[in-house]
Design a protein around this motif. Structure first.
Motif, PDB file in Angstrom:
ATOM      1  N   MET A   1     -54.222  34.238  32.871  1.00  0.00           N
ATOM      2  CA  MET A   1     -53.963  34.553  33.827  1.00  0.00           C
ATOM      3  C   MET A   1     -52.490  35.195  33.691  1.00  0.00           C
ATOM      4  SD  MET A   1     -53.171  30.683  35.639  1.00  0.00           S
ATOM      5  CE  MET A   1     -54.787  30.509  35.353  1.00  0.00           C
ATOM      6  N   PRO A   2     -52.256  36.116  33.522  1.00  0.00           N
ATOM      7  CA  PRO A   2     -51.152  36.423  32.968  1.00  0.00           C
ATOM      8  C   PRO A   2     -50.181  36.542  34.093  1.00  0.00           C
ATOM      9  CG  PRO A   2     -51.981  38.410  34.680  1.00  0.00           C
ATOM     10  CD  PRO A   2     -52.652  37.084  34.553  1.00  0.00           C
ATOM     11  N   VAL A   3     -48.472  35.506  34.390  1.00  0.00           N
ATOM     12  CA  VAL A   3     -47.199  35.173  33.605  1.00  0.00           C
ATOM     13  C   VAL A   3     -46.365  35.863  33.637  1.00  0.00           C
ATOM     14  CG1 VAL A   3     -48.431  33.132  34.832  1.00  0.00           C
ATOM     15  CG2 VAL A   3     -47.412  32.836  32.392  1.00  0.00           C
ATOM     16  N   SER A   4     -45.210  35.417  34.495  1.00  0.00           N
ATOM     17  CA  SER A   4     -43.933  36.633  33.416  1.00  0.00           C
ATOM     18  C   SER A   4     -43.614  35.545  32.724  1.00  0.00           C
ATOM     19  CB  SER A   4     -42.941  37.181  35.025  1.00  0.00           C
ATOM     20  OG  SER A   4     -43.285  35.606  35.805  1.00  0.00           O
ATOM     21  N   MET A   5     -42.603  36.425  31.804  1.00  0.00           N
ATOM     22  CA  MET A   5     -41.987  35.612  31.083  1.00  0.00           C
ATOM     23  C   MET A   5     -41.200  35.030  31.294  1.00  0.00           C
ATOM     24  SD  MET A   5     -41.229  37.447  27.570  1.00  0.00           S
ATOM     25  CE  MET A   5     -39.316  38.453  27.894  1.00  0.00           C
ATOM     26  N   VAL A   6     -40.809  33.980  30.998  1.00  0.00           N
ATOM     27  CA  VAL A   6     -39.895  32.701  31.562  1.00  0.00           C
ATOM     28  C   VAL A   6     -39.120  32.547  30.122  1.00  0.00           C
ATOM     29  CG1 VAL A   6     -41.008  31.981  33.706  1.00  0.00           C
ATOM     30  CG2 VAL A   6     -40.821  30.397  31.380  1.00  0.00           C
ATOM     31  N   GLY A   7     -37.708  31.956  30.466  1.00  0.00           N
ATOM     32  CA  GLY A   7     -37.212  31.408  29.373  1.00  0.00           C
ATOM     33  C   GLY A   7     -36.730  31.890  28.316  1.00  0.00           C
ATOM     34  N   ARG A   8     -36.643  33.426  28.221  1.00  0.00           N
ATOM     35  CA  ARG A   8     -36.290  34.331  27.293  1.00  0.00           C
ATOM     36  C   ARG A   8     -34.902  35.234  27.644  1.00  0.00           C
ATOM     37  NH1 ARG A   8     -38.092  30.304  24.249  1.00  0.00           N
ATOM     38  NH2 ARG A   8     -40.513  30.056  23.624  1.00  0.00           N
ATOM     39  N   ALA A   9     -34.964  35.172  28.477  1.00  0.00           N
ATOM     40  CA  ALA A   9     -33.699  35.709  29.082  1.00  0.00           C
ATOM     41  C   ALA A   9     -32.951  36.726  28.200  1.00  0.00           C
ATOM     42  CB  ALA A   9     -33.277  35.526  30.711  1.00  0.00           C
ATOM     43  N   ASP A  10     -31.974  35.372  27.624  1.00  0.00           N
ATOM     44  CA  ASP A  10     -31.017  35.596  26.809  1.00  0.00           C
ATOM     45  C   ASP A  10     -31.690  36.557  25.601  1.00  0.00           C
ATOM     46  OD1 ASP A  10     -29.363  34.468  28.380  1.00  0.00           O
ATOM     47  OD2 ASP A  10     -29.187  32.705  26.962  1.00  0.00           O
ATOM     48  N   HIS A  11     -32.373  36.572  24.817  1.00  0.00           N
ATOM     49  CA  HIS A  11     -33.168  36.848  23.736  1.00  0.00           C
ATOM     50  C   HIS A  11     -33.379  37.811  24.111  1.00  0.00           C
ATOM     51  CE1 HIS A  11     -34.143  32.550  23.398  1.00  0.00           C
ATOM     52  NE2 HIS A  11     -34.173  32.769  21.534  1.00  0.00           N
ATOM     53  N   LEU A  12     -34.065  38.541  25.312  1.00  0.00           N
ATOM     54  CA  LEU A  12     -34.528  39.966  25.735  1.00  0.00           C
ATOM     55  C   LEU A  12     -33.202  40.680  25.592  1.00  0.00           C
ATOM     56  CD1 LEU A  12     -36.161  42.028  26.301  1.00  0.00           C
ATOM     57  CD2 LEU A  12     -36.192  41.003  29.361  1.00  0.00           C
ATOM     58  N   ALA A  13     -31.900  40.193  26.202  1.00  0.00           N
ATOM     59  CA  ALA A  13     -30.741  40.622  26.445  1.00  0.00           C
ATOM     60  C   ALA A  13     -30.583  41.548  25.132  1.00  0.00           C
ATOM     61  CB  ALA A  13     -29.693  39.783  26.989  1.00  0.00           C
ATOM     62  N   GLU A  14     -29.770  40.657  24.029  1.00  0.00           N
ATOM     63  CA  GLU A  14     -29.840  40.637  23.422  1.00  0.00           C
ATOM     64  C   GLU A  14     -30.483  41.272  22.291  1.00  0.00           C
ATOM     65  OE1 GLU A  14     -30.270  37.673  19.671  1.00  0.00           O
ATOM     66  OE2 GLU A  14     -28.096  38.126  18.998  1.00  0.00           O
ATOM     67  N   LEU A  15     -31.933  41.966  22.276  1.00  0.00           N
ATOM     68  CA  LEU A  15     -32.503  43.222  22.224  1.00  0.00           C
ATOM     69  C   LEU A  15     -31.929  44.157  22.733  1.00  0.00           C
ATOM     70  CD1 LEU A  15     -36.600  41.452  21.029  1.00  0.00           C
ATOM     71  CD2 LEU A  15     -34.049  41.719  19.698  1.00  0.00           C
ATOM     72  N   VAL A  16     -32.383  44.215  23.955  1.00  0.00           N
ATOM     73  CA  VAL A  16     -31.912  45.395  25.002  1.00  0.00           C
ATOM     74  C   VAL A  16     -30.667  46.690  24.925  1.00  0.00           C
ATOM     75  CG1 VAL A  16     -31.630  46.356  27.084  1.00  0.00           C
ATOM     76  CG2 VAL A  16     -33.589  44.113  26.125  1.00  0.00           C
ATOM     77  N   ARG A  17     -29.413  45.258  23.601  1.00  0.00           N
ATOM     78  CA  ARG A  17     -28.540  45.737  23.618  1.00  0.00           C
ATOM     79  C   ARG A  17     -28.796  45.989  22.349  1.00  0.00           C
ATOM     80  NH1 ARG A  17     -26.098  41.177  25.257  1.00  0.00           N
ATOM     81  NH2 ARG A  17     -25.753  40.300  22.692  1.00  0.00           N
ATOM     82  N   ALA A  18     -28.942  45.817  21.138  1.00  0.00           N
ATOM     83  CA  ALA A  18     -29.175  46.256  20.596  1.00  0.00           C
ATOM     84  C   ALA A  18     -29.305  47.802  20.093  1.00  0.00           C
ATOM     85  CB  ALA A  18     -29.970  45.266  18.769  1.00  0.00           C
ATOM     86  N   TRP A  19     -30.833  47.917  20.775  1.00  0.00           N
ATOM     87  CA  TRP A  19     -31.408  49.163  21.202  1.00  0.00           C
ATOM     88  C   TRP A  19     -30.255  49.670  21.188  1.00  0.00           C
ATOM     89  CZ3 TRP A  19     -34.000  52.717  19.331  1.00  0.00           C
ATOM     90  CH2 TRP A  19     -34.856  53.638  19.947  1.00  0.00           C
ATOM     91  N   SER A  20     -29.463  49.460  22.686  1.00  0.00           N
ATOM     92  CA  SER A  20     -28.708  50.934  23.021  1.00  0.00           C
ATOM     93  C   SER A  20     -27.126  50.847  22.402  1.00  0.00           C
ATOM     94  CB  SER A  20     -27.781  50.081  24.445  1.00  0.00           C
ATOM     95  OG  SER A  20     -27.227  48.763  24.355  1.00  0.00           O
ATOM     96  N   GLN A  21     -26.918  50.058  21.271  1.00  0.00           N
ATOM     97  CA  GLN A  21     -25.991  50.691  20.387  1.00  0.00           C
ATOM     98  C   GLN A  21     -26.542  50.563  19.181  1.00  0.00           C
ATOM     99  OE1 GLN A  21     -24.299  46.127  20.935  1.00  0.00           O
ATOM    100  NE2 GLN A  21     -23.247  47.028  23.172  1.00  0.00           N
ATOM    101  N   LEU A  22     -27.233  51.076  18.706  1.00  0.00           N
ATOM    102  CA  LEU A  22     -28.077  51.514  17.624  1.00  0.00           C
ATOM    103  C   LEU A  22     -27.447  52.249  16.801  1.00  0.00           C
ATOM    104  CD1 LEU A  22     -30.505  50.702  15.735  1.00  0.00           C
ATOM    105  CD2 LEU A  22     -31.897  52.604  15.978  1.00  0.00           C
ATOM    106  N   GLY A  23     -26.629  51.816  15.489  1.00  0.00           N
ATOM    107  CA  GLY A  23     -25.798  52.906  14.959  1.00  0.00           C
ATOM    108  C   GLY A  23     -27.344  54.210  14.336  1.00  0.00           C
ATOM    109  N   SER A  24     -26.321  54.592  12.800  1.00  0.00           N
ATOM    110  CA  SER A  24     -27.381  55.483  12.078  1.00  0.00           C
ATOM    111  C   SER A  24     -27.516  54.645  10.834  1.00  0.00           C
ATOM    112  CB  SER A  24     -26.326  55.671  11.786  1.00  0.00           C
ATOM    113  OG  SER A  24     -25.222  56.086  10.893  1.00  0.00           O
ATOM    114  N   THR A  25     -28.064  53.019  10.890  1.00  0.00           N
ATOM    115  CA  THR A  25     -28.383  53.062  10.093  1.00  0.00           C
ATOM    116  C   THR A  25     -29.850  51.948  10.744  1.00  0.00           C
ATOM    117  OG1 THR A  25     -26.974  50.739   9.586  1.00  0.00           O
ATOM    118  CG2 THR A  25     -26.994  52.325   8.229  1.00  0.00           C
ATOM    119  N   PRO A  26     -30.730  51.312   9.447  1.00  0.00           N
ATOM    120  CA  PRO A  26     -31.886  50.189   9.579  1.00  0.00           C
ATOM    121  C   PRO A  26     -31.195  49.536  10.475  1.00  0.00           C
ATOM    122  CG  PRO A  26     -32.442  51.495   8.208  1.00  0.00           C
ATOM    123  CD  PRO A  26     -31.010  52.418   7.964  1.00  0.00           C
ATOM    124  N   LEU A  27     -31.734  48.759  11.389  1.00  0.00           N
ATOM    125  CA  LEU A  27     -31.081  47.552  11.702  1.00  0.00           C
ATOM    126  C   LEU A  27     -32.337  46.279  12.213  1.00  0.00           C
ATOM    127  CD1 LEU A  27     -28.825  45.732  13.093  1.00  0.00           C
ATOM    128  CD2 LEU A  27     -29.236  45.819  15.016  1.00  0.00           C
TER     129      LEU A  27
END
Ligand code: ATP
Ligand code: MG
Length: 320
Positions: A1-27
């Protein structure tokens, strides 16, 4: 029964930000949490949400509980054509091809070749490297991941998921990754009663706060157990009223598992300190089958490690 992801919005936002701001080295991004806490779901949600879309995602997990050296890389290579500029023997060995020569390479040389293989695949980048279930990886893979994390190239988000470490080498690797400047460290705990309520309301729109509270207690806020309970209950009333099915009986902080006869045998062997190979031999089953049983046992007993499962056995098996 697939339900949408709850309670991890801040975690997700931090990951999305990290990807969009990735520099030239591995993070490095290190996501820890107990079994079933939602590490894999978070990573999948992040990969979906990344903008711009990553051109390249190299993803691998430990494929066995006693994986061969460089199992992460072999998992990645298994989904690609092997056209990398590496000595063919070494490439065959790293990819765990059946006809690969046996251990003719010095460990240092192999590590350098493994790093080069990843760099070549990533090219100019940027890419996302996903290492699922680092806690179950072989030492050579841990070394490789550690090396990649501290290298000056390529530009890549190195997302690692792991259950809490059980061995010093896993703990050291997680510490090494987390120690890279700018590294992101996330730990997933149980869902809150509010999160549980919002999952329930997707399935049963009129669920009362009291029911949500009871379900939170029954599942300990563990999303895996929550989804299991939803499936087992079948209707809203059964979420709290009806006796839970065997494998969701209450025990301590959460439901206790119903183990098959074979799983009890395997667990008994683990409690006796046997390796997967020894279990396979003593029960007359393949090592591969043992690893599947062990994997199910870890989940059912909600253990982060074989040691924890063995302890669980000591406390619970005698009363069965
Ligand atoms: N935040 C969440 N909201 C709703 N459902 C969730 C959430 N997190 C996980 N789930 C569900 O719980 C189950 C377990 O999640 P997942 O496999 O991501 O856990 P995990 O931490 O990767 O576990 P493991 O250590 O066994 O790999 C999945 O069915 C998933 O869809
Ligand atoms: Mg997972």
């Amino acid at each position: 029964m697939p339900v949408s992801m709850v309670g991890r919005a801040d975690h997700l936002a931090e990951l999305v930000r990290a990807w969009s701001q990735l520099g030239s080295t591995p993070l490095p991004v290190v996501i820890t949490g107990a079994a079933g806490m939602g590490k894999s779901l978070l990573v999948a949600a992040a990969l979906d949400a990344f903008t711009p879309r990553p051109d390249l995602v190299l993803s691998g997990a430990a494929r066995l509980h006693t994986p061969a050296p460089y199992d992460w890389l072999a998992a990645v290579l298994s989904r690609r054509t092997l056209d990398l500029p590496l000595p063919p023997d070494a490439l065959a060995w790293l990819a765990q091809l059946p006809d690969a020569p046996r251990e003719r390479f010095a460990p240092d040389a192999l590590l350098r070749l493994a790093v080069r293989a990843v760099r070549t695949m990533v090219g100019a980048g940027p890419a996302v490297l996903v290492v699922e279930d680092l806690h179950a990886l072989d030492p050579a893979s841990l070394n490789l991941i550690g090396e990649l994390a501290v290298a000056s190239e390529p530009p890549a988000l190195l997302i690692v998921t792991s259950r809490p470490p059980e061995t010093p080498v896993v703990a050291r690797t997680l510490a090494r990754l987390s120690g890279v400047p700018g590294a992101i460290r996330q730990h997933l705990g149980p869902l809150s009663p509010t999160d549980v309520a919002s999952v329930l309301s997707e399935v049963y729109p009129s669920t009362s706060p009291a029911v949500a509270q009871a379900v939170h207690e029954r599942t300990g806020g563990n999303p895996y157990w929550l989804t299991e309970l939803l499936v087992a209950a079948g209707d809203e009333k059964s979420l709290v009223d009806e006796p839970l099915p065997e494998h969701l009986r209450l025990a301590g902080a959460g439901p206790a598992p119903d183990l098959t006869a074979r799983e009890v045998e395997v667990l008994t062997c683990l409690a006796a300190g046997m390796s997967n190979k020894q279990v396979a031999r003593s029960l007359g089953i393949s090592i591969r089958t043992v690893t599947v049983h062990v994997s199910n046992l870890l989940r059912k007993t909600r253990s982060a490690s074989r040691t924890e499962a063995a302890l669980w056995a000591v406390h619970n098996l005698t009363s069965r």
